[in-house]
Design a protein around this motif. Structure first.
Motif, PDB file in Angstrom:
ATOM      1  N   GLY A  48       0.831  -1.208   0.000  1.00 49.33           N
ATOM      2  CA  GLY A  48       0.000   0.000   0.000  1.00 49.33           C
ATOM      3  C   GLY A  48       0.859   1.249   0.000  1.00 49.33           C
ATOM      4  N   TRP A  49       0.325   2.315   0.610  1.00 48.70           N
ATOM      5  CA  TRP A  49       1.050   3.589   0.695  1.00 48.70           C
ATOM      6  C   TRP A  49       2.036   3.512   1.858  1.00 48.70           C
ATOM      7  CZ3 TRP A  49       0.486   7.278  -2.974  1.00 48.70           C
ATOM      8  CH2 TRP A  49      -0.638   7.180  -3.802  1.00 48.70           C
ATOM      9  N   ILE A  50       3.302   3.672   1.545  1.00 51.28           N
ATOM     10  CA  ILE A  50       4.329   3.426   2.557  1.00 51.28           C
ATOM     11  C   ILE A  50       4.217   4.373   3.761  1.00 51.28           C
ATOM     12  CG2 ILE A  50       6.845   3.415   2.947  1.00 51.28           C
ATOM     13  CD1 ILE A  50       5.633   1.043   1.267  1.00 51.28           C
ATOM     14  N   GLU A  51       3.977   5.635   3.518  1.00 54.65           N
ATOM     15  CA  GLU A  51       3.932   6.598   4.645  1.00 54.65           C
ATOM     16  C   GLU A  51       2.525   6.822   5.177  1.00 54.65           C
ATOM     17  OE1 GLU A  51       5.765  10.254   3.501  1.00 54.65           O
ATOM     18  OE2 GLU A  51       7.689   9.290   3.109  1.00 54.65           O
ATOM     19  N   GLY A  52       1.564   6.049   4.658  1.00 55.18           N
ATOM     20  CA  GLY A  52       0.155   6.307   4.960  1.00 55.18           C
ATOM     21  C   GLY A  52      -0.487   6.825   3.683  1.00 55.18           C
ATOM     22  N   SER A  53      -1.761   6.485   3.471  1.00 52.16           N
ATOM     23  CA  SER A  53      -2.423   6.870   2.215  1.00 52.16           C
ATOM     24  C   SER A  53      -2.591   8.390   2.151  1.00 52.16           C
ATOM     25  CB  SER A  53      -3.793   6.194   2.151  1.00 52.16           C
ATOM     26  OG  SER A  53      -4.595   6.674   3.215  1.00 52.16           O
ATOM     27  N   PRO A  54      -2.771   8.935   0.947  1.00 57.15           N
ATOM     28  CA  PRO A  54      -3.018  10.380   0.841  1.00 57.15           C
ATOM     29  C   PRO A  54      -4.201  10.822   1.702  1.00 57.15           C
ATOM     30  CG  PRO A  54      -2.590   9.446  -1.321  1.00 57.15           C
ATOM     31  CD  PRO A  54      -2.660   8.287  -0.372  1.00 57.15           C
ATOM     32  N   ASP A  55      -5.244  10.004   1.754  1.00 59.61           N
ATOM     33  CA  ASP A  55      -6.405  10.367   2.590  1.00 59.61           C
ATOM     34  C   ASP A  55      -6.008  10.438   4.064  1.00 59.61           C
ATOM     35  OD1 ASP A  55      -8.226  10.656   0.621  1.00 59.61           O
ATOM     36  OD2 ASP A  55      -9.261   8.738   0.961  1.00 59.61           O
ATOM     37  N   PHE A  56      -5.215   9.472   4.487  1.00 63.59           N
ATOM     38  CA  PHE A  56      -4.773   9.450   5.890  1.00 63.59           C
ATOM     39  C   PHE A  56      -3.960  10.707   6.200  1.00 63.59           C
ATOM     40  CE2 PHE A  56      -1.497   8.596   9.059  1.00 63.59           C
ATOM     41  CZ  PHE A  56      -2.255   8.170  10.135  1.00 63.59           C
ATOM     42  N   LYS A  57      -3.000  11.001   5.315  1.00 65.85           N
ATOM     43  CA  LYS A  57      -2.115  12.139   5.581  1.00 65.85           C
ATOM     44  C   LYS A  57      -2.903  13.457   5.573  1.00 65.85           C
ATOM     45  CE  LYS A  57       2.162  11.318   3.467  1.00 65.85           C
ATOM     46  NZ  LYS A  57       3.342  11.414   4.067  1.00 65.85           N
ATOM     47  N   LYS A  58      -3.880  13.511   4.685  1.00 64.74           N
ATOM     48  CA  LYS A  58      -4.698  14.737   4.631  1.00 64.74           C
ATOM     49  C   LYS A  58      -5.540  14.866   5.917  1.00 64.74           C
ATOM     50  CE  LYS A  58      -8.552  16.308   2.075  1.00 64.74           C
ATOM     51  NZ  LYS A  58      -9.566  15.517   1.504  1.00 64.74           N
ATOM     52  N   GLU A  59      -6.180  13.776   6.301  1.00 63.27           N
ATOM     53  CA  GLU A  59      -7.018  13.827   7.514  1.00 63.27           C
ATOM     54  C   GLU A  59      -6.186  14.225   8.735  1.00 63.27           C
ATOM     55  OE1 GLU A  59     -10.251  13.550   8.128  1.00 63.27           O
ATOM     56  OE2 GLU A  59     -10.746  13.236   6.025  1.00 63.27           O
ATOM     57  N   VAL A  60      -5.000  13.635   8.853  1.00 61.20           N
ATOM     58  CA  VAL A  60      -4.165  13.951  10.025  1.00 61.20           C
ATOM     59  C   VAL A  60      -3.680  15.399   9.947  1.00 61.20           C
ATOM     60  CG1 VAL A  60      -2.009  13.434  11.233  1.00 61.20           C
ATOM     61  CG2 VAL A  60      -3.470  11.561  10.458  1.00 61.20           C
ATOM     62  N   SER A  61      -3.280  15.838   8.777  1.00 54.38           N
ATOM     63  CA  SER A  61      -2.751  17.216   8.693  1.00 54.38           C
ATOM     64  C   SER A  61      -3.825  18.222   9.107  1.00 54.38           C
ATOM     65  CB  SER A  61      -2.210  17.518   7.289  1.00 54.38           C
ATOM     66  OG  SER A  61      -3.276  17.653   6.383  1.00 54.38           O
ATOM     67  N   GLN A  62      -5.089  17.857   8.879  1.00 54.29           N
ATOM     68  CA  GLN A  62      -6.175  18.780   9.254  1.00 54.29           C
ATOM     69  C   GLN A  62      -6.406  18.872  10.764  1.00 54.29           C
ATOM     70  OE1 GLN A  62      -9.383  17.347   6.797  1.00 54.29           O
ATOM     71  NE2 GLN A  62      -8.615  18.428   4.988  1.00 54.29           N
ATOM     72  N   LEU A  63      -5.743  18.024  11.510  1.00 58.36           N
ATOM     73  CA  LEU A  63      -5.837  18.135  12.979  1.00 58.36           C
ATOM     74  C   LEU A  63      -4.967  19.281  13.488  1.00 58.36           C
ATOM     75  CD1 LEU A  63      -5.490  14.338  13.915  1.00 58.36           C
ATOM     76  CD2 LEU A  63      -7.607  15.663  13.726  1.00 58.36           C
ATOM     77  N   TYR A  64      -4.122  19.793  12.624  1.00 53.56           N
ATOM     78  CA  TYR A  64      -3.160  20.853  13.002  1.00 53.56           C
ATOM     79  C   TYR A  64      -3.405  22.070  12.118  1.00 53.56           C
ATOM     80  CZ  TYR A  64      -1.153  16.580  14.844  1.00 53.56           C
ATOM     81  OH  TYR A  64      -0.996  15.385  15.502  1.00 53.56           O
ATOM     82  N   THR A  65      -2.765  23.190  12.481  1.00 50.13           N
ATOM     83  CA  THR A  65      -2.948  24.383  11.644  1.00 50.13           C
ATOM     84  C   THR A  65      -1.766  24.612  10.702  1.00 50.13           C
ATOM     85  OG1 THR A  65      -2.090  25.735  13.435  1.00 50.13           O
ATOM     86  CG2 THR A  65      -4.473  25.585  13.269  1.00 50.13           C
ATOM     87  N   THR A  66      -0.615  23.985  10.983  1.00 49.76           N
ATOM     88  CA  THR A  66       0.581  24.317  10.205  1.00 49.76           C
ATOM     89  C   THR A  66       1.239  23.109   9.534  1.00 49.76           C
ATOM     90  OG1 THR A  66       1.964  23.963  12.137  1.00 49.76           O
ATOM     91  CG2 THR A  66       1.175  26.217  11.792  1.00 49.76           C
ATOM     92  N   VAL A  67       0.593  21.958   9.597  1.00 47.76           N
ATOM     93  CA  VAL A  67       1.280  20.736   9.125  1.00 47.76           C
ATOM     94  C   VAL A  67       0.778  20.350   7.726  1.00 47.76           C
ATOM     95  CG1 VAL A  67       1.719  18.289   9.620  1.00 47.76           C
ATOM     96  CG2 VAL A  67       1.541  19.929  11.503  1.00 47.76           C
TER      97      VAL A  67
END
Ligand code: PLP
Length: 372
Positions: A59-78
């Motif tokens: 699969g996606w080695i660092e986490g799927s694009p959806d995962f990375k997007k969802e997590v980044s939205q938990l922060y304001t600068t990431v």
């Protein structure tokens, strides 16, 4: 590599399965797979019917694009690129520490807190100074002491916010003071943020949003009630993520395509999970508080709206012996405070299912009568 045994994990690994009333853990009552999938009205059949076409490659080695997007939205600068999926927050902490700490470094760690945060740096050859929290100070540390501990060669400050085991929070103004001190010596700050307050009035910013050398680690295990998924992450600047990437390649490939899919589902429905958990924390905290008021041998600095508490016990025997007898005689599991190098106390995970908490406290009260 020499490393101290992990006190809490050793205790839980040995005794957890014997508990009838497990009020030792620090997650908020875990969701079943069916509950997780059903959050948005999906059924197990439809969800897995769709997943059945997934190829079980890496699969996606660092986490799927959806995962990375969802997590980044938990922060304001990431940015999504700067989110790296890990095997739980344990994996996130390990990754950050392994990437940053070298023999001879100076590290400061909040103490007591999550043992990884001080014993991994020690095992890597760093000198670790503890920044203590004090019961007499509402289980908070003193900033003057950090000023004394910090050195020109301090590489990293490790914090756990909210704190395990006490459930107390370092607030925004204290975090800003810590950042100002770290910035002077160009130190990183790693904050394990797995316990998030569920009271909107207690919302604390993530370190990554306060400091360019801040690293936030987190997972779905505590506030999101999904420890069985084993999905966590690091959130940092792009530069720090690039550094972590190098070390991550040696320690994990991916978290697994099914775990990723379930993690994305959880994050997309996080508002519903947090709403459920807000009720559990508020209800159970009120039950715990009432119980403490009636128990002459127990006192407690009330935790914030997070899922761990640290009771003080007025008992004439060693706390580990107390906890073991409590388990054997009444089936109630706590974590003895010596496992946090604080032997007059015990961790009480009050966000177990409410009926387990009520029954566990009832049995604990009966057991305490032995010491009247
Ligand atoms: C502060 C802290 N960080 C991390 C963990 C482990 O998290 P995970 O299950 O995501 O690896 C725990 C579990 O007790 C914890 O208390």
């Amino acid at each position: 590599m020499n490393i101290a045994p992990f006190g809490v994990e050793e205790w839980l690994n040995e005794w957890e399965k014997e508990a009838v009333y497990d009020i030792a853990g620090s997650s908020i009552a875990s969701l079943t797979l069916e509950e997780l999938i059903g959050l948005d009205g999906s059924t197990i059949e439809t969800f897995f019917q769709e997943q059945s076409k997934t190829t079980l490659n890496y699969g996606w080695i660092e986490g799927s694009p959806d995962f990375k997007k969802e997590v980044s939205q938990l922060y304001t600068t990431v940015s999504p690129e700067a989110v790296l999926q890990t095997n739980g927050a344990t994996g996130a902490n390990l990754l950050a520490l392994y990437a940053l700490v070298e023999a001879g470094d100076h590290v400061i760690a909040l103490h007591p807190s999550y043992q990884q945060l001080y014993d991994i740096p020690k095992s890597l050859g760093a000198t670790v100074d503890y920044w203590s929290i004090y019961e007499s100070n509402q289980w908070l540390p003193r900033i003057e002491e950090l000023k004394e501990l910090i050195q020109p060669n301090t590489k990293l400050i490790c914090l756990n916010n909210a704190n395990n085991p006490t459930g107390t929070l370092l607030d925004e103004s204290l975090l800003k003071e810590i950042v100002a001190l770290a910035r002077k010596v160009d130190a990183y700050i790693l904050v394990d943020e797995v316990y998030q307050s569920l009271d909107p009035a207690q919302k604390i910013p993530s370190i990554v949003d306060l400091y360019e050398k801040g690293i936030s680690t987190n997972s779905l295990s505590k506030t999101y009630s999904l420890p069985g998924l084993r999905v966590g992450w690091t959130a940092s600047s792009n530069e720090i993520a690039a550094l972590f990437r190098k070390y991550r390649d040696y320690t994990m490939i991916c978290a697994g395509v099914l775990d990723d899919a379930l993690a994305v589902h959880a994050l997309k429905n996080k508002a519903l999970i947090l709403e459920r958990n807000r009720t559990i924390v508020a209800t159970n905290l009120a039950i715990l508080n009432d119980w403490v008021q009636k128990e002459p041998r127990v006192s407690l600095i009330l935790p914030k709206s997070v899922s761990t508490s640290f009771i003080k016990l007025d008992i004439p025997i060693d706390v580990e012996e107390f906890c073991l007898r409590l388990l054997k005689e009444k089936g109630v599991l706590l974590v003895p405070g010596n496992r946090f190098e604080t032997p007059l106390h015990a961790r009480l995970g009050f966000c177990a299912p409410t009926d387990t908490l009520v029954a566990g406290l009832r049995e604990l009260s009966l057991f305490l009568k032995n010491f009247d």
